[in-house]
Scaffold this active site. Structure first.
Site, PDB file in Angstrom:
ATOM      1  N   GLY A  96       0.758  -1.242   0.000  1.00 37.93           N
ATOM      2  CA  GLY A  96       0.000   0.000   0.000  1.00 37.93           C
ATOM      3  C   GLY A  96       0.788   1.289   0.000  1.00 37.93           C
ATOM      4  N   ARG A 125       3.665  -1.256  -5.742  1.00 37.91           N
ATOM      5  CA  ARG A 125       3.830   0.034  -6.408  1.00 37.91           C
ATOM      6  C   ARG A 125       5.092   0.777  -5.961  1.00 37.91           C
ATOM      7  NH1 ARG A 125      -0.687   3.008  -8.089  1.00 37.91           N
ATOM      8  NH2 ARG A 125      -1.931   1.727  -6.707  1.00 37.91           N
ATOM      9  N   CYS A 182     -10.989   2.753 -30.074  1.00 38.67           N
ATOM     10  CA  CYS A 182     -12.274   3.397 -30.386  1.00 38.67           C
ATOM     11  C   CYS A 182     -13.135   3.581 -29.143  1.00 38.67           C
ATOM     12  CB  CYS A 182     -13.006   2.582 -31.429  1.00 38.67           C
ATOM     13  SG  CYS A 182     -12.048   2.527 -32.931  1.00 38.67           S
TER      14      CYS A 182
HETATM   15  N1  LLP Z   1      -0.985  -7.084  -0.979  1.00 39.24           N
HETATM   16  C1  LLP Z   1      -2.253  -7.277  -1.370  1.00 39.24           C
HETATM   17  C2  LLP Z   1      -3.052  -8.302  -0.695  1.00 39.24           C
HETATM   18  C3  LLP Z   1      -2.795  -6.506  -2.402  1.00 39.24           C
HETATM   19  O1  LLP Z   1      -4.057  -6.702  -2.776  1.00 39.24           O
HETATM   20  C4  LLP Z   1      -2.003  -5.522  -3.031  1.00 39.24           C
HETATM   21  C5  LLP Z   1      -2.540  -4.706  -4.108  1.00 39.24           C
HETATM   22  C6  LLP Z   1      -0.670  -5.370  -2.604  1.00 39.24           C
HETATM   23  C7  LLP Z   1      -0.194  -6.154  -1.570  1.00 39.24           C
HETATM   24  C8  LLP Z   1       0.270  -4.367  -3.202  1.00 39.24           C
HETATM   25  O2  LLP Z   1      -0.202  -3.083  -3.029  1.00 39.24           O
HETATM   26  P1  LLP Z   1       0.740  -1.843  -3.416  1.00 39.24           P
HETATM   27  O3  LLP Z   1       1.935  -1.914  -2.519  1.00 39.24           O
HETATM   28  O4  LLP Z   1       1.122  -1.994  -4.837  1.00 39.24           O
HETATM   29  O5  LLP Z   1      -0.098  -0.661  -3.174  1.00 39.24           O
HETATM   30  N2  LLP Z   1      -4.439  -1.612 -10.124  1.00 39.24           N
HETATM   31  C9  LLP Z   1      -4.453  -0.616  -9.098  1.00 39.24           C
HETATM   32  C10 LLP Z   1      -3.839  -1.097  -7.804  1.00 39.24           C
HETATM   33  C11 LLP Z   1      -4.505  -2.335  -7.246  1.00 39.24           C
HETATM   34  C12 LLP Z   1      -3.835  -2.855  -6.010  1.00 39.24           C
HETATM   35  C13 LLP Z   1      -4.330  -4.221  -5.694  1.00 39.24           C
HETATM   36  N3  LLP Z   1      -3.747  -4.829  -4.548  1.00 39.24           N
HETATM   37  C14 LLP Z   1      -3.755   0.645  -9.608  1.00 39.24           C
HETATM   38  O6  LLP Z   1      -3.307   0.677 -10.745  1.00 39.24           O
HETATM   39  O7  LLP Z   1      -3.682   1.638  -8.869  1.00 39.24           O
END
Ligand code: LLP
Length: 419
Positions: free
Chosen positions: A239, A277, A344
């Site tokens: 997150g 991310r 499109c």
């Molecule tokens: N752990 C779990 C259980 C998750 O569901 C996620 C992301 C992460 C870790 C990693 O989260 P991060 O560190 O990347 O924030 N497609 C969306 C983001 C979806 C995130 C889904 N889960 C976007 O492009 O913003």
């Protein structure tokens, strides 16, 4: 934001003149800076001073095996959400005992495969899943290591589509029911309780929601331990947000590390962190060519060769991504424009009403901060190819995923005998 500069009028990213690549590789393409990936990993790793912790890279943010392998080499485990991601992680040298398997909808094939490979643990999201994992484990004469993902009912994240920790979200088991579910889990012969898990959302730029989530995890862990359950692992999810635009201030990763120690340091548990991310977003750019410039009294459109099928974040989440030309602007010839693709759909855009200087047809643009949730969310809509991915390193590049062109995609169709 990405680290770049202009030298002799050309955009330099990780010491490489990106324009040179466009002479050899067909646009659009993604490229990722190995140095940035490494720097981000190290900055997180160095900020954590817990006695026992594991960084489990969230493969979903960028599942290219070169990217995963780089993190594996740096000591990372993996957070996966499908059999496909698990296979990628294993192929990229992540050791099975560093793999956590998350996700609300694990199917029996996936559960079987994960058990056969002796992964670290399943992050379980429902009682129904718990029962299925237990049954499969018994068939394999094993005990499945599990954590229960609790839903702490905390609002967090860049937007509502990527917030996951509210009571009304599909994720986890309400923290209020946690004890009941753990008690039930302890009666299942195929289950070994290992830990507890939460993931509250993505692109989180304040410490507060993390602080609340860690408090909740701590409170429930202490309660479970007092009731005699063995909790050895606390998985705090991912997150951590990144800077996509100038006025954004992401969390200082050192403060995040301090918070982990402050809240969870005394619990005598291994802590798992699942960043996606944070590690990959600003390592990537999507390079695209300007096909046409269409001007009118009402609006100007810069039509590029990348489409929403290649990169969907702007239209799906209203996400902001800086867009910069590969050729440094020489004249202050401002064009207010939308950057749009060839698909499109009116939703096929990368930016709206931005100002670009001195741009011409056949010039190239870089869509910034596209290393996370870029290529992995692409599709072949409009029968468009899957584009190349490149890794760049100190002035050189390598192709790390080959383009899958439209002919291969078309060949997958089977013409029915009824037509
Ligand atoms: N752990 C779990 C259980 C998750 O569901 C996620 C992301 C992460 C870790 C990693 O989260 P991060 O560190 O990347 O924030 N497609 C969306 C983001 C979806 C995130 C889904 N889960 C976007 O492009 O913003």
């Amino acid at each position: 934001m990405i680290n770049y500069n202009y030298k002799k009028g050309n955009l330099i990213f990780d010491d490489l003149n990106i324009k040179n690549i466009t002479e050899e590789i067909e646009t659009p393409f993604y490229c990722y800076s190995l140095n940035h990936l490494k720097d981000q990993y190290l900055s997180l790793d160095n900020s954590i001073s817990l006695k026992d912790y594991e960084i489990c890279y969230a493969v979903k943010s960028n599942s290219n095996q070169s990217i995963i392998k780089n993190f594996a080499n740096m000591g990372s485990g993996a957070d996966v959400v499908s059999i496909g991601e698990m296979k990628r992680a294993l192929k990229a040298n992540i050791s099975p005992n560093k793999i956590v398997f998350s996700g609300v909808g694990k199917n029996s094939n996936e559960i079987k495969f994960a058990l056969e490979n002796d992964i670290l643990m399943f992050n379980v999201e429902s009682v129904s899943e718990l029962k299925k994992i237990s049954s499969e484990a018994l068939l394999q004469s094993k005990k499945a290591p599990i954590a229960i993902r609790i839903n702490p009912d905390i609002s967090a994240g860049g937007n509502e589509k990527i917030s996951t920790g509210k009571a009304q979200d599909k994720f986890g088991i309400s923290w209020k029911e946690a004890y009941e579910v753990y008690e039930y889990a302890s009666t299942l012969n195929g289950i070994e309780i290992k830990g507890i898990d939460a993931h509250i959302g993505s692109q989180i730029n304040q410490l507060e929601p993390f602080s609340h989530s860690f408090d909740k995890l701590k409170e429930i862990t202490s309660m479970l331990k007092n009731k005699g359950l063995k909790i050895d692992i606390i998985d705090v999810g991912g997150g951590l947000g990144v800077k996509y635009k100038e006025n954004e201030t992401p969390i200082d990763v050192k403060k995040y590390g301090e918070l982990l120690s402050e809240k969870l340091g005394e619990l005598d548990c291994k802590v798992i962190i699942e960043p996606g991310r944070f590690l990959t977003a600003n390592a990537g750019i999507l390079v695209t060519k300007i096909l046409h410039i269409k001007k009118s009294d009402i609006k100007n459109f810069v039509i590029v060769d990348a489409g929403m099928n290649d990169f969907i974040r702007p239209t799906l989440y209203g996400a902001h991504h800086n867009i910069i030309p590969l050729k440094e602007p020489e004249k202050l010839e401002n064009l207010k424009c939308d950057i749009v693709g060839p698909v499109c759909e009116t939703g096929d855009f990368f930016a709206k009403d931005i100002d670009l200087n001195d741009i011409n047809e056949d010039d190239f643009l870089a869509i910034c901060s596209t290393g996370a949730y870029g290529s992995v969310q692409s599709s072949n809509y409009n029968t468009r190819a899957s584009i190349d991915e490149l890794l760049i390193n100190n002035g050189e590049y390598e192709i790390i995923r080959k383009r899958i062109n439209e002919d291969i995609i078309i060949d997958k169709d089977i013409i029915s005998k009824w037509v």
